[in-house]
Design a protein around this motif. Structure first.
Motif, PDB file in Angstrom:
ATOM      1  N   HIS A   1       0.828  -1.214   0.000  1.00  0.00           N
ATOM      2  CA  HIS A   1       0.000   0.000   0.000  1.00  0.00           C
ATOM      3  C   HIS A   1       0.862   1.265   0.000  1.00  0.00           C
ATOM      4  O   HIS A   1       2.018   1.241   0.430  1.00  0.00           O
TER       5      HIS A   1
ATOM      6  N   ASP B   1       6.937   1.652   5.273  1.00  0.00           N
ATOM      7  CA  ASP B   1       5.721   0.865   5.507  1.00  0.00           C
ATOM      8  C   ASP B   1       4.823   0.945   4.281  1.00  0.00           C
ATOM      9  O   ASP B   1       4.325   2.017   3.945  1.00  0.00           O
ATOM     10  N   GLY B   2       4.633  -0.185   3.607  1.00  0.00           N
ATOM     11  CA  GLY B   2       3.778  -0.217   2.429  1.00  0.00           C
ATOM     12  C   GLY B   2       4.519   0.095   1.148  1.00  0.00           C
ATOM     13  O   GLY B   2       4.599  -0.752   0.246  1.00  0.00           O
TER      14      GLY B   2
ATOM     15  N   GLU C   1      -4.953   0.908   3.473  1.00  0.00           N
ATOM     16  CA  GLU C   1      -4.503  -0.179   4.353  1.00  0.00           C
ATOM     17  C   GLU C   1      -4.458   0.253   5.809  1.00  0.00           C
ATOM     18  O   GLU C   1      -4.758  -0.529   6.707  1.00  0.00           O
ATOM     19  N   GLU C   2      -4.057   1.500   6.043  1.00  0.00           N
ATOM     20  CA  GLU C   2      -3.772   1.903   7.429  1.00  0.00           C
ATOM     21  C   GLU C   2      -5.029   2.136   8.266  1.00  0.00           C
ATOM     22  O   GLU C   2      -4.948   2.245   9.487  1.00  0.00           O
TER      23      GLU C   2
ATOM     24  N   HIS D   1       7.129  -6.525   3.138  1.00  0.00           N
ATOM     25  CA  HIS D   1       6.775  -5.459   4.080  1.00  0.00           C
ATOM     26  C   HIS D   1       7.851  -5.378   5.155  1.00  0.00           C
ATOM     27  O   HIS D   1       8.490  -6.383   5.465  1.00  0.00           O
TER      28      HIS D   1
ATOM     29  N   HIS E   1      -2.367  -6.761   7.300  1.00  0.00           N
ATOM     30  CA  HIS E   1      -1.797  -6.313   6.021  1.00  0.00           C
ATOM     31  C   HIS E   1      -2.815  -6.560   4.910  1.00  0.00           C
ATOM     32  O   HIS E   1      -3.771  -7.310   5.092  1.00  0.00           O
TER      33      HIS E   1
HETATM   34 ZN   LIG Z   1       1.854  -1.457   6.030  1.00  0.00          ZN
END
Ligand SMILES: [Zn+2]
Length: 412
Positions: free
Chosen positions: A84, A95-96, A129-130, A194, A361
């Protein structure tokens, strides 16, 4: 331990991550919520990176960026790779984004090596996603799995803007979500790389690890009601102190999470009433978050917590109620894809370590569509959701080589 390399792949990935990190809604820090202006700019940048890598790319009705390269056999089920590009508030840059960019770099590398994959490969940059802006749950990846909930469109952010209106402003199409559902028969698997977001790989001195399962989660709200009284005049043996009872219960939760393998259990929030220095606490409301890669273990752990808290409440003559409001089952990763990743990791001379994922995730949603697997990359001090989030070019290079090797095996 690993083969010598000039880190070309790692540097390429880091350069792309730097580029994406420029797109933020808040100057001076990285904040890129779903369907924000920065998300739109990052999606456009991702689209361009995909096109430059030779992918046939577009932004879908919900804002996910999807690029496809055809295989030698265009009819073969496709391999999906992604993650993401939305972020939390004041986020780290890996992250992502790491999983998205790695997918693009894999396609570039295969092209440079003159290798045409047997099956089509699709790279996906999901947008939601978050779970920060709207009350949804992996809406963009669930859409591909045919599980988009239309009621999500009516959800509002803290400024009162609906998902629907934000999506229209972004340039998306609220009516187009259902049509994003993919045919499971057309997809052979989903791979997501990830950052680990935990300290295990660092402790084991390993650059990457293979996810065995994504933890299931139970979330609950609990209340303890005792009796208020003067902190100076009510004798200790006559009190019904709600906070003292909860202190004991937090110990129960901590022990329940500690004494089992791979489980965690947390009391993350508590409100004390009336909350004054000279008043015995009358009521405490607190939260429970309990996770395990094994659903039976998680449910047994939660049951033990409830039973022990009830006993503690009884001893202390306070009332105790607990109400679970979320039960999310564990998502085991696909055995065959895990085996391919294992071979790829081992081919670099690295011992394949299996670990569970404590965080959710997009792979949770994608497992509803097709076999799914994840590779974790070591991150400094296990820190994520924080600008201090950090990974090394060396580790990223390893992850890229593992992914390329795994894709060659899977898409052979
Ligand atoms: Zn993530």
């Amino acid at each position: 331990m690993t083969n010598a390399t000039d880190l070309t792949l790692g540097r390429r990935v880091m350069a792309m991550i730097e580029e994406l990190a420029q797109h933020t809604d808040e100057p001076g820090r990285l904040t890129r919520l779903y369907l924000s202006d920065a998300h739109r700019r990052a999606a456009d940048a991702t689209l361009r990176l995909m096109q430059e890598a030779g992918l046939n790319a577009h932004i879908d009705a919900l804002g996910s960026v999807i690029g496809r390269v055809e295989g030698a056999n265009p009819e073969a089920p496709a391999l999906l790779i992604g993650s993401h590009i939305d972020s939390v508030v004041d986020a780290g840059r890996y992250d992502g984004n790491l999983g998205v960019v790695l997918g693009i770099v894999v396609v570039e590398a295969l092209k440079q090596q003159g290798i045409a994959p047997a099956c089509p490969i699709e790279i996906v940059a999901f947008g939601d996603e978050e779970n920060v802006r709207f009350p949804t749950n992996l809406s963009t990846s669930q859409a591909l799995a045919g599980r988009f909930n239309p009621a999500w469109l009516d959800g509002r952010d803290q400024d009162g803007v609906s998902f629907r209106d934000a999506l229209i402003r972004f340039g998306g199409d609220p009516g187009g979500a259902a049509a994003l559902a993919r045919d499971p028969a057309r997809y052979r698997g989903y791979l997501e790389v990830h950052i680990e977001q935990g300290p295990l790989l660092e402790a084991k001195r390993l650059p990457v690890g293979i996810v065995s399962a994504i933890n299931g989660i139970t979330r609950a709200r609990a209340s303890v009601i005792g009796e208020a009284g003067h902190a100076g005049t009510v004798p200790m043996n006559m009190r019904r102190d709600a906070l003292a009872a909860v202190a004991e219960m937090i110990g129960i939760v901590e022990r329940a999470g500690s004494t089992r393998t791979d489980t965690v259990a947390t009391v993350g929030a508590a409100q004390v009433q009336p909350g004054a220095i000279n008043v015995i606490p009358a009521r405490v409301d607190f939260t429970l978050d309990a996770r395990s890669p094994d659903d039976a273990v998680r449910l047994a752990m939660v049951q033990d917590i409830v039973t022990e808290c009830q006993a503690a409440a009884q001893r202390r003559n306070v009332s105790f109620t607990i109400e679970p409001f979320m039960e999310s089952p564990a998502t085991p990763m696909d055995k065959d894809l895990i085996a391919w990743l294992e071979e790829a990791v081992r081919s670099l001379g690295i011992e394949p370590l299996h670990l569970s994922s404590g965080a959710g995730h997009d792979a949770v949603a994608m497992a509803n569509l097709c076999p799914s697997a994840m590779l974790f990359v070591r991150c400094k001090d296990g820190i994520s959701h924080n600008p201090a989030e950090s990974i090394t070019t060396e580790d990223v290079d390893v992850a890229a080589r593992v992914l390329i090797d795994a894709v060659k095996r899977i898409a052979a």
